[in-house]
Structures are given as structure tokens and as C-alpha cells.
Motif scaffolding. Structure first.
Motif, short mmCIF file in Angstrom:
data_model
loop_
_atom_site.label_atom_id
_atom_site.label_comp_id
_atom_site.label_asym_id
_atom_site.label_seq_id
_atom_site.Cartn_x
_atom_site.Cartn_y
_atom_site.Cartn_z
N ALA A 126 -0.08 -6.58 4.84
CA ALA A 126 -0.52 -5.39 5.56
C ALA A 126 0.36 -4.21 5.15
O ALA A 126 1.59 -4.31 5.17
N VAL A 127 -0.26 -3.12 4.76
CA VAL A 127 0.49 -1.94 4.34
C VAL A 127 -0.32 -0.70 4.68
O VAL A 127 -1.54 -0.70 4.55
N THR A 128 0.37 0.34 5.13
CA THR A 128 -0.30 1.60 5.44
C THR A 128 -0.62 2.32 4.13
O THR A 128 0.27 2.58 3.32
N LYS A 129 -1.89 2.64 3.95
CA LYS A 129 -2.31 3.23 2.68
C LYS A 129 -1.96 4.71 2.62
O LYS A 129 -2.08 5.44 3.60
N VAL A 130 -1.51 5.14 1.44
CA VAL A 130 -1.24 6.54 1.13
C VAL A 130 -1.83 6.82 -0.25
O VAL A 130 -2.10 5.89 -1.02
N PRO A 131 -2.04 8.09 -0.60
CA PRO A 131 -2.59 8.40 -1.94
C PRO A 131 -1.72 7.84 -3.05
O PRO A 131 -0.49 7.98 -3.03
N GLY A 132 -2.35 7.21 -4.02
CA GLY A 132 -1.62 6.68 -5.18
C GLY A 132 -0.86 5.40 -4.91
O GLY A 132 0.02 5.03 -5.69
N LEU A 133 -1.20 4.69 -3.83
CA LEU A 133 -0.46 3.49 -3.45
C LEU A 133 -0.63 2.37 -4.48
O LEU A 133 -1.73 2.10 -4.94
N THR A 134 0.49 1.75 -4.84
CA THR A 134 0.47 0.53 -5.66
C THR A 134 1.33 -0.52 -4.98
O THR A 134 2.40 -0.20 -4.43
N VAL A 135 0.85 -1.76 -5.00
CA VAL A 135 1.56 -2.85 -4.33
C VAL A 135 1.73 -3.99 -5.33
O VAL A 135 0.80 -4.31 -6.08
N THR A 136 2.91 -4.58 -5.35
CA THR A 136 3.15 -5.74 -6.20
C THR A 136 3.69 -6.89 -5.34
O THR A 136 4.33 -6.68 -4.31
N ARG A 137 3.40 -8.11 -5.79
CA ARG A 137 3.94 -9.31 -5.15
C ARG A 137 4.68 -10.10 -6.22
O ARG A 137 4.07 -10.54 -7.20
N ASN A 138 5.98 -10.23 -6.05
CA ASN A 138 6.83 -10.89 -7.04
C ASN A 138 6.61 -10.29 -8.42
O ASN A 138 6.56 -10.99 -9.44
N ALA A 159 0.18 -23.65 4.95
CA ALA A 159 0.75 -22.70 5.90
C ALA A 159 0.11 -21.33 5.72
O ALA A 159 -0.43 -21.01 4.66
N THR A 160 0.18 -20.53 6.77
CA THR A 160 -0.29 -19.14 6.69
C THR A 160 0.85 -18.22 7.08
O THR A 160 1.68 -18.56 7.93
N ALA A 161 0.89 -17.08 6.45
CA ALA A 161 1.95 -16.11 6.74
C ALA A 161 1.37 -14.72 6.60
O ALA A 161 0.38 -14.50 5.90
N GLU A 162 2.01 -13.78 7.29
CA GLU A 162 1.61 -12.38 7.20
C GLU A 162 2.86 -11.53 7.09
O GLU A 162 3.86 -11.79 7.76
N VAL A 163 2.80 -10.53 6.25
CA VAL A 163 3.94 -9.63 6.07
C VAL A 163 3.43 -8.20 6.17
O VAL A 163 2.39 -7.85 5.63
N THR A 164 4.18 -7.38 6.91
CA THR A 164 3.84 -5.97 7.06
C THR A 164 4.88 -5.13 6.35
O THR A 164 6.08 -5.20 6.66
N VAL A 165 4.43 -4.37 5.38
CA VAL A 165 5.33 -3.50 4.62
C VAL A 165 5.61 -2.25 5.46
O VAL A 165 4.67 -1.65 6.01
N PRO A 166 6.88 -1.84 5.60
CA PRO A 166 7.17 -0.62 6.37
C PRO A 166 6.39 0.58 5.82
O PRO A 166 6.17 0.67 4.61
N PRO A 167 5.96 1.48 6.70
CA PRO A 167 5.22 2.66 6.22
C PRO A 167 6.05 3.45 5.22
O PRO A 167 7.27 3.61 5.39
N LEU A 168 5.41 3.94 4.19
CA LEU A 168 6.11 4.71 3.17
C LEU A 168 6.51 6.07 3.74
O LEU A 168 5.72 6.72 4.43
#
Length: 332
Positions: free
Chosen positions: A127-139, A182-191
């Protein structure tokens, strides 16, 4: 029949039909030899119990030349490492490759393997708050926008999520996903908006990368005007030389019809033509040079990062009896 047509899991896999099921035709490909060697290396490493190294070989072989047999072996070695998501993806890829070659029995086998590990998949929701130009990476791997907020299969272990966008500070979140469905959820702090200006887009550069438009334009005008004035000055010197020679030939100002007089008249005419061009170049070059100097000064006085001032140069020529000149006006 080549070994690529007899791909197997490995000698340690106790399935009687494995060898037969992994038979497949080799596609013509420039990297076939490389893929074959990497596949053989992977099998040898599996037999030695070096599962992680074998996975690297199988993955490289898939990059060189995808095949259902290699994908099945890649899925198996990932499964042995507990990487169920990677194993499931490899089995599904194997089924797709077998389907493309019309090998229905092998396709069914690959689908069975995918179905077998599916109940063991761990899933992660980002979960992440979207902003213009957002890019997200995992590992370090990009996460598609469509996957945000969706529970997607991931391999168990630590997951590092990084979110970034132009004009914002980078935000990071870490979560450990357990094994065993297992299930997990992570929330990225707002940019948070960054105090630093955003990095320029490729090819644009920032205001501090070099001189602004006024400095460049002013420098060019100053250089052109200077060259014109110098050429005009040289012509002016030639006018004086022609005039002096004409006076010698004409005994002052009396140019008669003698050969010397006619030569003197020609020199006078030449001097007048050169004088006109010289005046135009000197006056015009001076005007252009002054305008360029003004623009250059304005550009140099601007603060770094400041928007270039809108400058307007107005040149007014003067022309009259015995008079040739001009004026320069600069507004910004």
C-alpha cells in the motif's frame, strides 16, 4: 537426439515419467549452444547439491533460449530453496512454452506442478499513497502500478519496498514474509515533498548546468559585432591608403585625363565604395556589439536557477547627410 531434447529434472527426482515428459524439440536460435551448456551445468550442480548455483545456470539458459524443460528444472530448484513464488512462476512458464509447441502431455505435467505448489504461495500487499511520477520497487525490482494494493505471490523472506517520485523524498518500508501460504501487508510512508529541486529530466539539465540564454545570445552578438567592427576598421585603413595614393597621382585634388589622373580617379571611386562598407560595418558592428554586451551583463547578473529575463533589444539606425550611426535600446 541432442541432450537438449532429453532434458530431465535430475537423477534425484523420484518420478518415473520425468525423463519422457521433458523431451522437447530444440528451436533454432543463435544462443542454442550457450543455452545447452548452461543447462548441462545446471544439471551437474543439482546433482552436486548446489541448488542455488544450479538455479542461476537454469535462469541464464532460459535467457539465452527459453524452453519448457529448462523452465521445469528452474522451478524445481527454486522449490527446493523454498522460493515457492519463483517455482510457481517457472512451472507456469513451462506450461506456456509446451503449449506453444503443441506438447499437450508436457503442458499438463507443468500445470500439475504449478497447481501442486500454488497452495504454498505466500502473498504480499503493498500500500502506497500515489503521487505524480511514482515508482515502486521490491528488492530492487520494479512493481507495476496495477500490482499496488493487490496480494501478489512473493518468495518468503525480507522484502524491501522503495517508493520515489520527482520532487519527493524517497520512502522505504521493510517487511518479512513468512513461508507456508502466509499473507503480509506493508504500507509505505507517504512521500514528503523535497526541499531540493527535482532532478532534471534526461537531456534537459538544470539552470546551473551552464550559461543561460541571455549570456549565450549576448556573447554571440558581442563576438559578431566585434568581428564586423574589426573588418570595417581594416577597410577604413585601406580607404586612407587609397586616398593618399590618389592625391599623389592627381597632384592633390586635380585628377586630369592623363593615365595618372585616370588611375587616381579609380582609386577615389574605390576609396568611396570601401568607405561606405567600412562605415556600415563599423557602425553596425558597434551597435550589435553594444547590444550583445548589454545582454551578456544582464545574463551574468541573474541568480543561479532564476528564470531567464525576457529581454528586448531595439536598434534604431541614423542616416543623414554626412551622418551614419544608430542607437541601441534594451528592456527587460
Amino acid at each position: 537426439m541432442s541432450t537438449r531434447r532429453r532434458r530431465r529434472w535430475s537423477a534425484a527426482l523420484a518420478l518415473p515419467l520425468v525423463t519422457a515428459l521433458l523431451i522437447h524439440p530444440s528451436a533454432a536460435h543463435a544462443d542454442s549452444a550457450l543455452a545447452e551448456q548452461l543447462f548441462k551445468d545446471g544439471l551437474a550442480l543439482m546433482d552436486q547439491g548446489k541448488v542455488a548455483e544450479a538455479c542461476d545456470k537454469f535462469a541464464a539458459s532460459m535467457d539465452a533460449e527459453p524452453s519448457g524443460g529448462t523452465a521445469l528444472n528452474l522451478g524445481r530448484c527454486n522449490e527446493e530453496q523454498g522460493k515457492m513464488a519463483s517455482a510457481w512462476a517457472a512451472f507456469e512458464r513451462a506450461a506456456t512454452l509446451f503449449r506453444s509447441t503443441g506438447e499437450s502431455d508436457r503442458e499438463a505435467f507443468a500445470e500439475e506442478q504449478a497447481a501442486r505448489v500454488a497452495p504454498q504461495l505466500s502473498r504480499l500487499t503493498i500500500a502506497v499513497t500515489k503521487v505524480p511520477g511514482l515508482t515502486v520497487t521490491r528488492n530492487g525490482e520494479p512493481v507495476p502500478e496495477a500490482a499496488l494494493g493487490t496480494a501478489v505471490p512473493v518468495d518468503p523472506g525480507e522484502q524491501v519496498i522503495v517508493a520515489s517520485a520527482p520532487g519527493y523524498e524517497t520512502a522505504t518500508a521493510t517487511v518479512t514474509v513468512a513461508a507456508g501460504a502466509a499473507t503480509a501487508e506493508v504500507t509505505v510512508p507517504p512521500l514528503v515533498a523535497s526541499e531540493e529541486p527535482p532532478a532534471p529530466a534526461p537531456g534537459q539539465g538544470s539552470a546551473d548546468d551552464g550559461p543561460n540564454a541571455l549570456v549565450i545570445t549576448g556573447g554571440v552578438l558581442l563576438g559578431v559585432g566585434g568581428v564586423a567592427a574589426i573588418v570595417g576598421g581594416v577597410l577604413g585603413g585601406m580607404v586612407l591608403s587609397d586616398a593618399s595614393r590618389a592625391r599623389e597621382l592627381c597632384n592633390g585634388t586635380d585628377c586630369d585625363g592623363s593615365p595618372q589622373g585616370r588611375e587616381g580617379l579609380n582609386l577615389v571611386q574605390s576609396a568611396e565604395d570601401k568607405a561606405l562598407v567600412s562605415n556600415v560595418l563599423v557602425i553596425g558592428g558597434s551597435v550589435v556589439g553594444v547590444a550583445g554586451a548589454a545582454l551578456l551583463i544582464v545574463g551574468l547578473l541573474q541568480e543561479p536557477g532564476e528564470e531567464p529575463a525576457a529581454a528586448e533589444v531595439q536598434v534604431t539606425p541614423w542616416l543623414g547627410p554626412g551622418l551614419l550611426g544608430g542607437s541601441v535600446g534594451l528592456s527587460f
